[in-house]
Design a protein around this motif. Structure first.
Motif, PDB file in Angstrom:
ATOM      1  N   TYR A 138       0.852  -1.196   0.000  1.00  0.00           N
ATOM      2  CA  TYR A 138       0.000   0.000   0.000  1.00  0.00           C
ATOM      3  C   TYR A 138       0.883   1.239   0.000  1.00  0.00           C
ATOM      4  O   TYR A 138       1.911   1.289   0.683  1.00  0.00           O
ATOM      5  CB  TYR A 138      -0.882  -0.005   1.248  1.00  0.00           C
ATOM      6  CG  TYR A 138      -1.672   1.268   1.448  1.00  0.00           C
ATOM      7  CD1 TYR A 138      -2.861   1.487   0.772  1.00  0.00           C
ATOM      8  CD2 TYR A 138      -1.219   2.255   2.322  1.00  0.00           C
ATOM      9  CE1 TYR A 138      -3.593   2.652   0.959  1.00  0.00           C
ATOM     10  CE2 TYR A 138      -1.948   3.419   2.518  1.00  0.00           C
ATOM     11  CZ  TYR A 138      -3.132   3.620   1.826  1.00  0.00           C
ATOM     12  OH  TYR A 138      -3.839   4.765   2.006  1.00  0.00           O
ATOM     13  N   LYS A 139       0.451   2.231  -0.777  1.00  0.00           N
ATOM     14  CA  LYS A 139       1.201   3.493  -0.857  1.00  0.00           C
ATOM     15  C   LYS A 139       0.213   4.645  -0.921  1.00  0.00           C
ATOM     16  O   LYS A 139      -0.791   4.573  -1.633  1.00  0.00           O
ATOM     17  CB  LYS A 139       2.101   3.510  -2.090  1.00  0.00           C
ATOM     18  CG  LYS A 139       2.919   4.779  -2.268  1.00  0.00           C
ATOM     19  CD  LYS A 139       3.706   4.763  -3.572  1.00  0.00           C
ATOM     20  CE  LYS A 139       4.780   3.702  -3.567  1.00  0.00           C
ATOM     21  NZ  LYS A 139       5.666   3.794  -4.755  1.00  0.00           N
ATOM     22  N   THR A 140       0.499   5.715  -0.176  1.00  0.00           N
ATOM     23  CA  THR A 140      -0.339   6.904  -0.232  1.00  0.00           C
ATOM     24  C   THR A 140       0.524   8.151  -0.119  1.00  0.00           C
ATOM     25  O   THR A 140       1.612   8.115   0.478  1.00  0.00           O
ATOM     26  CB  THR A 140      -1.400   6.893   0.890  1.00  0.00           C
ATOM     27  OG1 THR A 140      -2.325   7.971   0.681  1.00  0.00           O
ATOM     28  CG2 THR A 140      -0.770   7.044   2.269  1.00  0.00           C
ATOM     29  N   ILE A 142       1.438  12.021   1.092  1.00  0.00           N
ATOM     30  CA  ILE A 142       1.262  12.936   2.214  1.00  0.00           C
ATOM     31  C   ILE A 142       1.218  14.345   1.639  1.00  0.00           C
ATOM     32  O   ILE A 142       2.256  14.901   1.254  1.00  0.00           O
ATOM     33  CB  ILE A 142       2.409  12.800   3.236  1.00  0.00           C
ATOM     34  CG1 ILE A 142       2.513  11.357   3.722  1.00  0.00           C
ATOM     35  CG2 ILE A 142       2.202  13.754   4.404  1.00  0.00           C
ATOM     36  CD1 ILE A 142       3.740  11.095   4.570  1.00  0.00           C
ATOM     37  N   ASN A 143       0.043  14.908   1.520  1.00  0.00           N
ATOM     38  CA  ASN A 143      -0.109  16.214   0.882  1.00  0.00           C
ATOM     39  C   ASN A 143       0.656  17.289   1.652  1.00  0.00           C
ATOM     40  O   ASN A 143       0.470  17.452   2.853  1.00  0.00           O
ATOM     41  CB  ASN A 143      -1.589  16.591   0.791  1.00  0.00           C
ATOM     42  CG  ASN A 143      -2.356  15.706  -0.171  1.00  0.00           C
ATOM     43  OD1 ASN A 143      -1.804  15.245  -1.162  1.00  0.00           O
ATOM     44  ND2 ASN A 143      -3.624  15.459   0.120  1.00  0.00           N
ATOM     45  N   GLY A 144       1.513  18.006   0.943  1.00  0.00           N
ATOM     46  CA  GLY A 144       2.282  19.069   1.562  1.00  0.00           C
ATOM     47  C   GLY A 144       3.496  18.607   2.332  1.00  0.00           C
ATOM     48  O   GLY A 144       4.218  19.425   2.912  1.00  0.00           O
ATOM     49  N   GLY A 145       3.751  17.286   2.358  1.00  0.00           N
ATOM     50  CA  GLY A 145       4.894  16.760   3.088  1.00  0.00           C
ATOM     51  C   GLY A 145       4.623  16.643   4.580  1.00  0.00           C
ATOM     52  O   GLY A 145       3.625  17.133   5.099  1.00  0.00           O
ATOM     53  N   LEU A 146       5.539  15.996   5.266  1.00  0.00           N
ATOM     54  CA  LEU A 146       5.388  15.766   6.703  1.00  0.00           C
ATOM     55  C   LEU A 146       5.725  17.035   7.477  1.00  0.00           C
ATOM     56  O   LEU A 146       6.603  17.802   7.093  1.00  0.00           O
ATOM     57  CB  LEU A 146       6.312  14.621   7.121  1.00  0.00           C
ATOM     58  CG  LEU A 146       5.991  13.882   8.415  1.00  0.00           C
ATOM     59  CD1 LEU A 146       4.627  13.216   8.325  1.00  0.00           C
ATOM     60  CD2 LEU A 146       7.069  12.841   8.703  1.00  0.00           C
ATOM     61  N   PHE A 167       6.658  -0.475   7.632  1.00  0.00           N
ATOM     62  CA  PHE A 167       6.180   0.861   7.301  1.00  0.00           C
ATOM     63  C   PHE A 167       7.366   1.710   6.856  1.00  0.00           C
ATOM     64  O   PHE A 167       8.437   1.653   7.476  1.00  0.00           O
ATOM     65  CB  PHE A 167       5.521   1.534   8.510  1.00  0.00           C
ATOM     66  CG  PHE A 167       4.459   0.712   9.170  1.00  0.00           C
ATOM     67  CD1 PHE A 167       3.372   0.221   8.455  1.00  0.00           C
ATOM     68  CD2 PHE A 167       4.526   0.425  10.529  1.00  0.00           C
ATOM     69  CE1 PHE A 167       2.394  -0.544   9.062  1.00  0.00           C
ATOM     70  CE2 PHE A 167       3.559  -0.334  11.150  1.00  0.00           C
ATOM     71  CZ  PHE A 167       2.490  -0.821  10.417  1.00  0.00           C
ATOM     72  N   ASN A 168       7.156   2.512   5.807  1.00  0.00           N
ATOM     73  CA  ASN A 168       8.195   3.419   5.315  1.00  0.00           C
ATOM     74  C   ASN A 168       7.647   4.820   5.110  1.00  0.00           C
ATOM     75  O   ASN A 168       6.555   4.991   4.552  1.00  0.00           O
ATOM     76  CB  ASN A 168       8.762   2.936   3.968  1.00  0.00           C
ATOM     77  CG  ASN A 168       9.536   1.642   4.084  1.00  0.00           C
ATOM     78  OD1 ASN A 168      10.259   1.427   5.051  1.00  0.00           O
ATOM     79  ND2 ASN A 168       9.381   0.771   3.096  1.00  0.00           N
ATOM     80  N   ILE A 248       9.275  14.713   2.829  1.00  0.00           N
ATOM     81  CA  ILE A 248       8.756  13.354   3.036  1.00  0.00           C
ATOM     82  C   ILE A 248       7.286  13.362   2.635  1.00  0.00           C
ATOM     83  O   ILE A 248       6.444  13.952   3.313  1.00  0.00           O
ATOM     84  CB  ILE A 248       8.921  12.926   4.503  1.00  0.00           C
ATOM     85  CG1 ILE A 248      10.398  12.971   4.904  1.00  0.00           C
ATOM     86  CG2 ILE A 248       8.339  11.529   4.720  1.00  0.00           C
ATOM     87  CD1 ILE A 248      10.630  12.805   6.391  1.00  0.00           C
ATOM     88  N   ASP A 249       6.983  12.715   1.522  1.00  0.00           N
ATOM     89  CA  ASP A 249       5.635  12.860   0.960  1.00  0.00           C
ATOM     90  C   ASP A 249       4.962  11.546   0.585  1.00  0.00           C
ATOM     91  O   ASP A 249       3.918  11.543  -0.067  1.00  0.00           O
ATOM     92  CB  ASP A 249       5.675  13.775  -0.264  1.00  0.00           C
ATOM     93  CG  ASP A 249       6.620  13.288  -1.361  1.00  0.00           C
ATOM     94  OD1 ASP A 249       7.251  12.222  -1.177  1.00  0.00           O
ATOM     95  OD2 ASP A 249       6.733  13.976  -2.390  1.00  0.00           O
TER      96      ASP A 249
END
Length: 264
Positions: A138-140, A142-146, A167-168, A248-249
Motif C-alpha cells: 500500500y502506498k499513499t 502525504i499532501n504538503g509533506g510531513l 512501514f516506510n 517526506i511525501d
C-alpha cells in the motif's frame, strides 16, 4: 451515517471502535432510513449478558423481526479495539470482525433500499466509512509533506503466517524512516536510506504485533524524532536522520497482513 445512493455490490461498510466496558448489549444496523420505525436490512447485535460473547444477526421488516441467526466465540471484546467489515455481495452480507469471517447473511431486503448506518451509543467509534480493505503493498501521498505534529494511524491484522510488518516514510531520494518488524527474529529494525545506502540499524527485541490480532499503530512526528506506539503502548522512538521533513511525501505499508485503514 447516510449512504448516498444506497449500497453497492463489491463495496464494504467498515467500523473501527471500542465497546464501552459496562455495555451488555449493543447493535450495528444497516437501515432503510433513519427513523425509529425504519426497516433494518441487517442487525448485528454483540451480546455479553450472563458472561457469554455471541453475536446475533437479524432483519426487521414491516414491523416484525425475522428468525435470528447467531455465531459464538465473538472476537469483539469489551474495551478492546475491533474492526467490523460488512462486504456487500449479490447474495449476502459477508460479515467479518478483526479479519475473522463470521457470517454470510442472505439479503431479505434489497440492498438498493439501504441508505443508513446506525451505531449504538455504547460503541466508541474511531472510524466509520463505506470502503473496501486496502491492498498491500500500500502506498499513499502525504499532501504538503510531513510536518512536526503530524500523526499517521494504521489499523491492520498480521496474517497467521506473516513474516514481517513494514512501514516506510519516503522522500524523493530515499527512505527517511524504515520500521520493520520481523516475526521469525522477534525483532524490530529502524533505519534510514539515502541515495541507495542504508545507515546503521537500530534493532531491539520484542515484537509489538501478534499474528492474527488487530493492531493500531500511531507514528507521531515531532521536530526531533518519530514516536511509534502500538495499541496505545509506547513501542519505539527514532531521532530524525533526514531532517527535511517537508520533503517526506509518501507513506508505504508492506508485509503479510490485512490492512483496514490508514490516515495520514
Amino acid at each position: 451515517m447516510s449512504i448516498e445512493g444506497g449500497l453497492q455490490e463489491g463495496k464494504s461498510v467498515m467500523l473501527i471502535g471500542r465497546i464501552l466496558p459496562d455495555a451488555n448489549r449493543l447493535h450495528v444496523n444497516l437501515q432503510c432510513g433513519s427513523d425509529s420505525e425504519a426497516d433494518i436490512a441487517l442487525h448485528i447485535n454483540p451480546s455479553y449478558e450472563k458472561g457469554s460473547a455471541n453475536i446475533v444477526y437479524n432483519t426487521y421488516q414491516n414491523g416484525s423481526w425475522s428468525s435470528k441467526q447467531s455465531t459464538s466465540d465473538s472476537p469483539i471484546i469489551k474495551d478492546k479495539l475491533f474492526v467490523i467489515e460488512i462486504l456487500v455481495t449479490k447474495e449476502a452480507y459477508k460479515i467479518s470482525a478483526n479479519g475473522k469471517p463470521l457470517m454470510d447473511y442472505k439479503h431479505l431486503i434489497p440492498i438498493t433500499q439501504v441508505n443508513t448506518i446506525l451505531v449504538d451509543k455504547n460503541i466508541k467509534l474511531e472510524f466509520i466509512g463505506y470502503q473496501n480493505s486496502l491492498v498491500v503493498p500500500y502506498k499513499t501521498l502525504i499532501n504538503g509533506g510531513l510536518q512536526p505534529g503530524n500523526r499517521i494511524l494504521i489499523y491492520g491484522v498480521p496474517n497467521t503466517d506473516s513474516k514481517r510488518v513494514e512501514f516506510n516514510l519516503r522522500h524523493r531520494y530515499g527512505i527517511a524512516f524504515h520500521y520493520l518488524s520481523l516475526f521469525d527474529e522477534n525483532v524490530v529494525v529502524r533505519n534510514t536510506s539515502e541515495n541507495g545506502k542504508w545507515g546503521a540499524e537500530e534493532r531491539s527485541g520484542g515484537m509489538p504485533f501478534i499474528k492474527g490480532q488487530l493492531f493500531q499503530v500511531k507514528i507521531s512526528c515531532s521536530a526531533e524524532q518519530y514516536d511509534v506506539s502500538v495499541n496505545d503502548q509506547q513501542a519505539h522512538t527514532y531521532k530524525h536522520r533526514f531532517t527535511k521533513l517537508e520533503d517526506i511525501d509518501v507513506f508505504e505499508v508492506y508485509g503479510e497482513l490485512q490492512l483496514f485503514f490508514v490516515h495520514v
